[in-house]
Enzyme design. Structure first.
Site, PDB file in Angstrom:
ATOM      1  N   CYS B 103       0.723  -1.140  -0.175  1.00 27.70           N
ATOM      2  CA  CYS B 103      -0.095  -0.001   0.014  1.00 27.70           C
ATOM      3  C   CYS B 103       0.996   1.322  -0.098  1.00 27.70           C
ATOM      4  O   CYS B 103       2.101   1.209  -0.168  1.00 27.70           O
ATOM      5  CB  CYS B 103      -0.711  -0.041   1.205  1.00 27.70           C
ATOM      6  N   CYS B 106       3.671   1.577   2.689  1.00 26.74           N
ATOM      7  CA  CYS B 106       4.821   1.032   2.483  1.00 26.74           C
ATOM      8  C   CYS B 106       5.707   1.998   1.898  1.00 26.74           C
ATOM      9  O   CYS B 106       7.031   2.185   2.155  1.00 26.74           O
ATOM     10  CB  CYS B 106       4.681  -0.158   1.732  1.00 26.74           C
ATOM     11  N   ASP B 508     -14.820 -32.687 -20.273  1.00 27.06           N
ATOM     12  CA  ASP B 508     -13.978 -34.110 -20.088  1.00 27.06           C
ATOM     13  C   ASP B 508     -14.171 -34.604 -18.884  1.00 27.06           C
ATOM     14  O   ASP B 508     -14.399 -33.801 -17.888  1.00 27.06           O
ATOM     15  CB  ASP B 508     -12.467 -33.830 -20.557  1.00 27.06           C
ATOM     16  N   ASP B 697      -8.212 -31.135 -20.343  1.00 29.00           N
ATOM     17  CA  ASP B 697      -6.894 -30.787 -19.705  1.00 29.00           C
ATOM     18  C   ASP B 697      -5.967 -30.296 -20.655  1.00 29.00           C
ATOM     19  O   ASP B 697      -4.790 -29.988 -20.227  1.00 29.00           O
ATOM     20  CB  ASP B 697      -6.353 -32.010 -19.061  1.00 29.00           C
ATOM     21  N   ASP B 701      -7.123 -34.134 -25.442  1.00 27.61           N
ATOM     22  CA  ASP B 701      -8.203 -34.015 -26.131  1.00 27.61           C
ATOM     23  C   ASP B 701      -7.880 -32.904 -27.490  1.00 27.61           C
ATOM     24  O   ASP B 701      -9.057 -32.254 -27.752  1.00 27.61           O
ATOM     25  CB  ASP B 701      -9.582 -33.847 -25.328  1.00 27.61           C
TER      26      ASP B 701
END
Lengths: 57, 820
Positions: B103, B106, B508, B697, B701
């Site tokens: 922030c 900092c 899938d 995945d 496929d």
């Protein structure tokens, strides 16, 4: 009304100075970050840091 | 601080006695460790305790020691070359990124603390990007020392090397700003003169003053038109040369016509001047473009931020001895030590037994991820607890982080279909506008030659298709970057459009809706013994098995109690546990030992069963089933409520698929499909005018993914380049999917809104302009307002959709409170 012949050129000079100042500011990267300074003002601490080496040169 | 103790600095809970206590602003505070106490003392002694009042969350505790050789290595010129520039006055300037800056407080703390260090000329920390400029005098101090001091405040500094894109963005911004300034100042002046001219005309002012004001207007408008307006002219010329006149053509034509006519009239000493209209037009259009550019840059800085977050130096372990080397020097097979709180500089595999990482930079997933030895880890993940060692596999451009950057760059360059269409429409539109303006001019020349020029100008200005040409690409860019921040990576910008239209989502099963590893679904005790004991026995036996199903059983503390193991392939395992002979495996195999028929086999059982038995007794049946991903039901429910039909297409057998479908409440499922069958299914749906999304995945496929209208893959931590999908979920789960769909719909909604607005506006404004009811300056105002409106509308998409993760560096002072 003749004062206008003096005032408008004077205005143009001020305008030119403003443009030059803006150019300098933009070139030196002052507009690269427009977020931080806005926050910084909220954070300034009222209390002075203890005496130490001066801030940047 | 009473009772519930947590560390004043880092927020860690303190159990038992408070290890350290300090006085801050007159009250005692507890600190969890020596390093936190050290940082806090340092902050207090510098008089910067205001930090604790304004910060928005706990601070990093990693107080690296300032003396370590790690920082000293940055004094080497070879390492500095990348990120340090030399000034004429002998001072040097380093560009850094700081980790742990959360922030504005900092950045305030760092700036205050470091400005007091002798030899520091200047330091500026941007809390949003954590970019830091540190300028120092090399005669007084060394960079290594300064970096060590920043680290001692709890913020790890990293060298920042600008990527090409980032540099280009800054140059573009620095070129655009002065133009905007010139146009803005010029406009305010010219407007003032214009008012004086109109007022003067009413009151019969001195013709000398009248002419003087016109000359001054000319003087101010000239740089605005030629300097601030230059991009419009060059854009128009480029468009004409390519044979695709874009929106710049009518804009440039209008500006040029207004300017030339005004100059002519000024020197002629009679007739109207339009300097104010021309200048206003330039200014407002520049504003809209500047906004669009800022949105684009923000999207860009995200990818840059990814790559820049990597440390430049690493600790290599060679023969057990640590040495500090540049990351570029690392090679595949090296062992790298990653201290807690630091990011991993390379892709590789974890060598330590276990470690916990924050992978949010890549996945948008803020939960810590626990990894065990051999698990892949990716560059950019932050090591959260304890030191970890990593075996290097890929460095630099080979890392996943670099791949993501490249994919995003490619996707950005691709023009979505809709943008293509609007561009093509714009060409026709512009040609139409030019014809219309010419026709209007010719008509008015017959009716009232004095007004013809005014009206042609108004037509040119008012019909500029800026909303069309500006807002659609802006919406796409901003929308894509917002999704990327959520951990959804788009490989084609066009995927955003298709994703918003998906009506059927085909999943899938294995690895997508279920986890890759199986789990024990049910334990059926056939002998009256406690299931826990049975599970323990089974686990002991299975710990010696190589069979995939064995992995479903928990690993026992010790396998020493198992003796005399005999494995029968395809059947099961026989062994002695505490001297008792047991069998685990198929029903027939176990019955061979237990004898009899035992319980009747449930033939229709969906899950796979593993039996356990001893001599003359069948003891238990374990139902093994794939574990459904925990978030899957929620995700599917969200999709269904968004009107998307989920369908399972699995290559698996009917039993397990039915179980998964039942548990997820999916009515439509298909089992036993080959990849070709899956493709057939998708094609069938598409023939029924459905827009099909395919979730898989990403690797197995590929053909189906390619056949679907839009394909979505779950990032599996492997090479992204292999993914055939349009859209990759970087997180470990499906959680981001509904948000991605919702956000794509929002994007398309806003694009449509903008297009409708542009169309409606033109339909209303053009007749007004053609009939001479619109003065050129009103036209300029209306058209500019319309462009600004659509740009603002597009920029709204920048807000991250359904941010379940905390913004890592959200500047949110309003929720700031001093921690205990």
């Amino acid at each position: 009304m003749n004062i206008i012949y003096f005032l408008i050129p004077l205005g143009l000079v001020v305008l030119g100075a403003a443009v030059v100042a803006f150019f300098w500011a933009a070139r030196s990267g002052q507009f690269d970050d427009l977020e931080t300074p806005a926050w910084r003002i909220l954070l300034d601490d009222d209390r002075k840091p203890p005496p130490g080496p001066d801030k940047s040169a | 601080m009473n009772g519930t103790a947590s560390c004043f600095h880092c927020g860690t809970a303190i159990n038992g006695a408070i290890p350290h206590e300090l006085q801050i602003d007159g009250r005692p505070v507890a600190l969890c460790s020596a390093s936190c106490a050290e940082i806090t003392t340092r902050i207090r002694d510098k008089g910067l305790t205001g930090f604790y009042r304004y910060r928005t969350g706990a601070s990093a505790s990693a107080g690296s020691d300032t003396t370590s050789g790690r920082w000293a290595s940055y004094d080497r010129d070879a390492l500095q070359r990348e990120f340090v520039s030399h000034h004429d006055d002998g001072s040097r300037e380093a560009q850094l990124l700081l980790q742990g800056v959360r922030c504005a407080a900092c950045s305030w703390l760092i700036e205050r603390a470091m400005a007091a260090v002798p030899g520091v000329r200047e330091i500026a920390v941007d809390p949003l990007t954590t970019r830091t400029r540190l300028r120092w005098n090399p005669g007084v101090t060394r960079l290594g020392d300064l970096l060590g001091q920043i680290a001692a405040l709890g913020y790890e500094p990293y060298p920042y090397t600008e990527d090409e894109a980032g540099r280009a963005a800054i140059m573009e911004r620095r070129a655009a700003l002065p133009r905007l300034i010139v146009a803005g100042l010029g406009m305010s002046e010219t407007m003032g003169y214009a008012v004086a001219l109109y007022a003067g005309a009413l009151h019969d002012a001195d013709p000398g003053i009248h002419q003087f004001l016109r000359l001054v207007s000319l003087l101010v408008a000239t740089p605005v038109v030629f300097y601030a307006g230059a991009p419009f002219f060059s854009g128009a010329v480029r468009g004409l040369r390519l044979g695709r006149p874009g929106m710049d053509v009518p804009v440039a034509l209008a500006i040029a016509a207004a300017y030339i006519a005004s100059v002519w009239n000024t020197f002629k000493g009679s007739g109207e001047v339009y300097f104010d209209s021309a200048v206003m037009f330039v200014f407002f259009l520049s504003c809209a473009r500047f906004l669009e550019m800022s949105g684009r840059h923000r999207a860009l800085s995200l990818t840059g931020a990814l790559a820049r977050h990597l440390p430049r130096v690493a600790t290599r372990l060679r023969d057990g001895r640590p040495e500090i080397v540049g990351v570029v020097e690392l090679e595949s097979g090296d062992l790298v030590l990653v201290p807690p709180g630091q990011s991993i500089p390379v892709d590789g595999r974890l060598d330590s037994t276990s470690a916990t990482f924050d992978e949010s930079l890549l996945t948008g997933e803020s939960r810590p991820m626990r990894k065990t030895a051999g698990d892949p880890v990716v560059a950019g993940s932050i090591n959260l607890l304890g030191a970890a060692t990593v075996r290097v596999e890929r460095v630099g451009t080979g890392t996943m982080l670099a791949q993501i950057g490249r994919l995003m760059a490619v996707a950005r360059e691709e023009r979505p279909r809709l943008v293509e269409i609007t561009d093509r429409v714009a060409v026709w539109f512009v040609s139409g506008v030019l014809l219309l303006a010419a026709a209007t001019g010719a008509a008015w020349w017959q009716l009232d030659p004095g007004r013809a020029f005014d009206i042609v100008l108004a037509v040119l200005v008012v019909t500029c298709p800026c909303a069309l040409a500006l807002a659609t690409p802006a919406a796409f860019t901003v929308g894509m970057s917002a999704l990327a921040r959520r951990g959804v990576l788009l490989r084609r910008a066009g995927a955003l459009e298709t994703l918003s239209q998906v009506s059927d989502m085909v999943f899938d099963k294995t690895g997508t809706l279920t986890e890759h590893s199986a789990g024990i679904h049910r334990i059926e005790s056939l002998s009256g013994r406690d299931p826990g004991q049975l599970l323990e026995l089974a686990a002991l036996l299975e710990s010696r098995s190589e069979h995939p199903l064995a992995r479903a059983f928990p690993s026992p503390a010790t396998a020493a109690r198992v003796t005399d193991i005999v494995a029968v392939p395809g059947q099961g395992l026989e062994g002695c546990v505490d001297g008792q002979r047991l069998r685990i495996g198929t029903r027939a195999f176990v019955l061979g030992l237990a004898g009899g028929s035992g319980a009747a086999e449930d033939a229709a059982s969906a899950a796979q069963s593993v039996y356990l038995g001893r001599e003359s007794l069948l003891m238990a049946r374990f139902e093994i089933a794939e574990r459904v991903r925990v978030e899957a039901p929620v995700v599917l429910a969200a999709l269904e409520s968004a009107g998307i039909t989920p369908i399972i297409a699995s290559g698996d057998q009917a039993g397990p698929v039915r179980v998964a479908a039942d548990r997820l409440g999916i009515a439509r499922w298909h089992a036993g499909l080959s990849p070709a069958d899956k493709l057939e299914l998708v094609r069938g749906l598409q023939h029924g005018d459905r827009i099909v999304g395919m979730v898989g995945d990403g690797i197995n496929d590929s053909p189906v993914l390619a056949g679907a209208d839009v394909s979505i893959a779950i990032g599996t931590g492997t090479s992204l380049a292999q993914h055939a999908a349009d859209c990759i979920l970087m997180g470990p789960d499906l959680g981001a999917l509904p948000a991605a769909v919702a956000h794509s719909r929002r994007t398309m909604h806003i694009v449509r809104q903008n297009l409708w607005w542009a169309a409606t506006y033109n339909l209303v404004a053009v007749p007004l302009a053609v009939t001479g009811l619109l003065a050129p300056w009103v036209a300029a105002l209306g058209m500019s307002a319309s462009s600004l409106l659509v740009t603002f509308n597009a920029l709204r998409l920048g807000r991250v959709p359904q941010a379940v993760t905390d913004e890592p560096r959200g500047v949110a002072l309003d929720k700031g409170e001093a921690l205990p």
